[in-house]
Write an enzyme that holds these catalytic residues in place. Sequence first.
Site, PDB file in Angstrom:
ATOM      1  N   LYS A 229      28.673   9.248  68.543  1.00  0.00           N
ATOM      2  CA  LYS A 229      27.676   8.274  68.108  1.00  0.00           C
ATOM      3  C   LYS A 229      28.292   6.895  67.879  1.00  0.00           C
ATOM      4  O   LYS A 229      27.746   5.879  68.306  1.00  0.00           O
ATOM      5  CB  LYS A 229      26.979   8.779  66.832  1.00  0.00           C
ATOM      6  CG  LYS A 229      25.872   7.881  66.329  1.00  0.00           C
ATOM      7  CD  LYS A 229      26.327   7.103  65.128  1.00  0.00           C
ATOM      8  CE  LYS A 229      25.217   6.196  64.628  1.00  0.00           C
ATOM      9  NZ  LYS A 229      25.632   5.460  63.414  1.00  0.00           N
TER      10      LYS A 229
ATOM     11  N   ASP B  42      21.776   9.737  66.955  1.00  0.00           N
ATOM     12  CA  ASP B  42      22.190  10.193  65.629  1.00  0.00           C
ATOM     13  C   ASP B  42      21.149  11.215  65.156  1.00  0.00           C
ATOM     14  O   ASP B  42      20.276  11.608  65.923  1.00  0.00           O
ATOM     15  CB  ASP B  42      22.298   9.020  64.650  1.00  0.00           C
ATOM     16  CG  ASP B  42      20.987   8.285  64.500  1.00  0.00           C
ATOM     17  OD1 ASP B  42      19.959   8.781  65.032  1.00  0.00           O
ATOM     18  OD2 ASP B  42      20.956   7.240  63.863  1.00  0.00           O
TER      19      ASP B  42
END
Length: 213
Positions: free
Chosen positions: A121, A139
């Site tokens: 991420k 996320d």
Amino acid sequence: MLDSKETQYALQEMGKMFPNATTSLIADSDYHFLLAVILSAQTTDKAVNKVTPLLFERYKYPIDMANADPKEVAEYIKTIGLYKNKAKYLVECSKMLVENFNSVVPKTHKELMSLSGVGRKTADVVLAERFGVPAFAVDTHVHRISKRLAIVPEDATVRETEKILMSKVPKEDWIKSHHRMIFWGRYQCMARAPKCETCPLLEICQEGQKRIK
DNA sequence: AACTCGGGGCA
DNA sequence: TGCCCAGAGTT
């Protein structure tokens, strides 16, 4: 399952409610932006922005932090969560930048991922936000929203969700869509108590239909 | 796959 | 006040 057109409609509706959805991380260089994104794990941009001014003033370049004591760095960030681990990551990451990348933040997913404290991420966010490299950072918010709206299957992995989102959303909208879904997940479709009663996407939402009954 | 770090945000 | 979380590393 929402097709490409329906997915883009949903993202457009999110944009209406959160027209200013974007990152609010403050950084004056690629290096500082990288540190800020690492720090933002499991906390808010607001909390990060509270500690970065002094941190960045003290450590301007990778070499400045490469040989620092993690305990000293921890002092600058101890008001945010997971600060001991993050201090360790920042020092190790800076050291790796100096030793492996000539103190320059790399611009590939693989190289970024090799840095301490940088996962999938974080790498995607740095690429997309800072370097303009197309990437769809998934996320927990993005993942949850995608599953609830049935943009992706209920049992999709993060990697599968990323792939599907990239196929259903035009490349030029990836960053914008990421921000919208973050805001949507934080203020409208929260993990525990989504506001289905007032949700403009209720009719096309798989999870919403399930909950409203 | 489960566990850990932790102050912030929200009920 | 209590509970979960805008992840990544370790075991």
